[in-house]
Each structure stands twice: as C-alpha cells, then as structure tokens.
Motif scaffolding. Structure first.
Motif, short mmCIF file in Angstrom:
data_model
loop_
_atom_site.label_atom_id
_atom_site.label_comp_id
_atom_site.label_asym_id
_atom_site.label_seq_id
_atom_site.Cartn_x
_atom_site.Cartn_y
_atom_site.Cartn_z
N SER A 1 8.68 14.14 18.07
CA SER A 1 9.42 14.57 16.89
C SER A 1 9.29 13.56 15.76
CB SER A 1 10.89 14.80 17.22
OG SER A 1 11.48 13.62 17.72
N SER A 2 9.32 12.27 16.08
CA SER A 2 9.13 11.23 15.07
C SER A 2 7.72 11.26 14.52
CB SER A 2 9.42 9.85 15.65
OG SER A 2 10.75 9.76 16.08
N LEU A 3 6.76 11.48 15.40
CA LEU A 3 5.37 11.57 14.98
C LEU A 3 5.16 12.76 14.06
CD1 LEU A 3 2.41 10.67 15.10
CD2 LEU A 3 2.18 12.05 17.19
N THR A 4 5.75 13.89 14.40
CA THR A 4 5.62 15.08 13.55
C THR A 4 6.14 14.80 12.15
OG1 THR A 4 5.77 16.56 15.45
CG2 THR A 4 6.30 17.51 13.29
N SER A 5 7.29 14.14 12.05
CA SER A 5 7.84 13.80 10.73
C SER A 5 6.92 12.87 9.97
CB SER A 5 9.21 13.14 10.89
OG SER A 5 10.12 14.03 11.47
N MET A 6 6.34 11.88 10.67
CA MET A 6 5.44 10.94 10.01
C MET A 6 4.18 11.65 9.53
SD MET A 6 3.63 7.39 11.39
CE MET A 6 4.83 7.23 12.65
N ALA B 1 -5.78 -0.82 4.51
CA ALA B 1 -4.73 -1.38 5.37
C ALA B 1 -5.33 -2.26 6.46
CB ALA B 1 -3.90 -0.25 6.00
N HIS B 2 -6.38 -1.77 7.09
CA HIS B 2 -7.05 -2.53 8.15
C HIS B 2 -7.61 -3.84 7.61
CE1 HIS B 2 -10.36 -3.60 10.90
NE2 HIS B 2 -9.48 -3.24 11.81
N ASN B 3 -8.28 -3.77 6.48
CA ASN B 3 -8.86 -4.98 5.90
C ASN B 3 -7.80 -5.98 5.48
OD1 ASN B 3 -11.43 -3.96 6.30
ND2 ASN B 3 -11.62 -3.18 4.23
N ALA B 4 -6.70 -5.51 4.92
CA ALA B 4 -5.62 -6.41 4.51
C ALA B 4 -5.04 -7.13 5.72
CB ALA B 4 -4.52 -5.63 3.78
N PHE B 5 -4.83 -6.40 6.80
CA PHE B 5 -4.26 -6.99 8.00
C PHE B 5 -5.24 -7.97 8.65
CE2 PHE B 5 -3.05 -6.73 12.58
CZ PHE B 5 -1.81 -7.33 12.47
N LEU C 1 0.82 -1.21 0.00
CA LEU C 1 0.00 0.00 0.00
C LEU C 1 0.85 1.26 0.00
CD1 LEU C 1 -2.65 -1.16 2.63
CD2 LEU C 1 -2.84 -1.18 0.13
N GLY C 2 2.17 1.08 -0.04
CA GLY C 2 3.07 2.23 -0.03
C GLY C 2 3.22 2.87 1.33
N LEU C 3 2.99 2.08 2.38
CA LEU C 3 3.06 2.59 3.75
C LEU C 3 4.09 1.80 4.55
CD1 LEU C 3 -0.78 2.68 4.50
CD2 LEU C 3 0.67 4.67 4.06
N THR C 4 4.68 2.46 5.53
CA THR C 4 5.46 1.73 6.52
C THR C 4 4.45 1.16 7.52
OG1 THR C 4 5.66 3.61 8.03
CG2 THR C 4 7.36 3.39 6.30
N PRO C 5 4.85 0.17 8.30
CA PRO C 5 3.93 -0.35 9.32
C PRO C 5 3.47 0.74 10.29
CG PRO C 5 5.75 -1.87 9.03
CD PRO C 5 6.08 -0.63 8.22
N GLN C 6 4.37 1.65 10.64
CA GLN C 6 4.01 2.74 11.55
C GLN C 6 2.98 3.68 10.93
OE1 GLN C 6 7.18 1.93 10.64
NE2 GLN C 6 7.94 0.97 12.51
N GLN C 7 3.15 3.98 9.64
CA GLN C 7 2.18 4.84 8.96
C GLN C 7 0.82 4.15 8.89
OE1 GLN C 7 4.34 5.38 5.30
NE2 GLN C 7 5.05 7.42 5.90
N ALA C 8 0.82 2.87 8.57
CA ALA C 8 -0.44 2.13 8.52
C ALA C 8 -1.10 2.12 9.88
CB ALA C 8 -0.19 0.70 8.03
N HIS C 9 -0.30 1.93 10.93
CA HIS C 9 -0.85 1.94 12.29
C HIS C 9 -1.49 3.29 12.60
CE1 HIS C 9 -0.02 1.10 16.85
NE2 HIS C 9 -1.31 1.09 16.56
N LEU C 10 -0.80 4.37 12.26
CA LEU C 10 -1.34 5.71 12.51
C LEU C 10 -2.66 5.90 11.77
CD1 LEU C 10 0.43 9.02 12.87
CD2 LEU C 10 -1.39 8.88 11.20
N LEU C 11 -2.71 5.52 10.50
CA LEU C 11 -3.94 5.67 9.73
C LEU C 11 -5.07 4.85 10.35
CD1 LEU C 11 -2.69 5.58 6.01
CD2 LEU C 11 -3.22 7.58 7.43
#
Length: 144
Positions: free
Chosen positions: A65-70, A107-111, A33-43
């Motif tokens: 700071s990491s969250l702001t970048s994401m 992302a949720h459905n795929a997981f 989906l073009g996402l990192t696991p962390q980005q998918a989790h946030l979404l």
C-alpha cells in the motif's frame, strides 16, 4: 551461547553508525532533487529495468500500500509509468520514464559522489579489506 566480546560490540556499533551516515547522505542528496530518500531509492532500483510491485515491495522493504502511494506520486510527476507485465495480464511493471531515468541517474551520481568523498582517505589496502568484508556481510542478502 558465546559471550559477545568488546570487538563484536564495536563492530556492530560501527556498522549501525555507518548505516545512519549512509541514510543521512541519501536524504541529503535526495532532498535537492525534490525526492524523498525512499523515492530516490525506488528510482535507482529501476535503473536495472522495470519491476513488478511485488519485487519492488520486497527490495524496498515496504508494504504494497505504501509502495502504491509512492508510485502514484512518482507517476503524477511523470517519473515512472505503469506498463503491462509481459507474461501476467493481472500485473503491471513499473518503469522509468525519460525524465525518471535522468533523475535516477542524477540521484545515483549525487549519492555515489558523496560516498567517494567519504572514502577518499582510505588506502588501497583498506579499500580492498572493506570491500571484502562488506561483500561477505551483504552476500546473503542480510539473512543469517
């Protein structure tokens, strides 16, 4: 202090192994989906509605700071948007855009589809026992 039994060690080892399997599944379902696991989790977290940065940082267990970048990266992709906080002029909330909502559901459905496949061989009794055990473990939010 009580001595750990073999079954205690086996339980801990099994839970750690499960955690790794789930992390791997999350990575495998996020990548296409073009996402990192962390980005998918946030979404996926934002499927419950907009949240402030402090809440997101706590839920995702990452530094602000990491969250702001994401969030910046996801905002550039038009998947999330910053919105004014309804009661605090100094704060903002992060909300899914229309595209972000669609991708979060994907992302949720795929997981969850992969989890369902992973657990499809469990009997109804095993499922009920597992749900009860996991609910008990997760009920306190991982705090002992």
């Amino acid at each position: 202090m009580a001595t750990k039994t073999a079954s205690d060690t086996e339980l801990v080892g099994s839970l750690v192994s499960l955690m790794h399997v789930l992390q791997d599944l999350y990575a495998e379902t996020s990548r296409p989906l073009g996402l990192t696991p962390q980005q998918a989790h946030l979404l996926c977290v934002l499927l419950g509605g907009p949240l402030g940065m402090t809440d997101l940082s706590r839920i995702l267990s990452i530094e602000r700071s990491s969250l702001t970048s994401m969030v910046d990266r996801l905002e550039r992709r038009s998947l999330v948007a910053r919105a004014a906080h309804p009661t605090d002029r100094r704060a903002c909330q992060i909300a899914l855009t229309t595209d972000g909502l669609a991708l979060a559901h994907e992302a949720h459905n795929a997981f969850t589809t992969r989890i369902e496949a992973l657990t499809s061989d469990l009997s109804a009794t095993s499922r009920a026992t597992l749900v009860t055990a996991l609910t008990g473990i997760t009920a306190n939010g991982g705090k002992s």
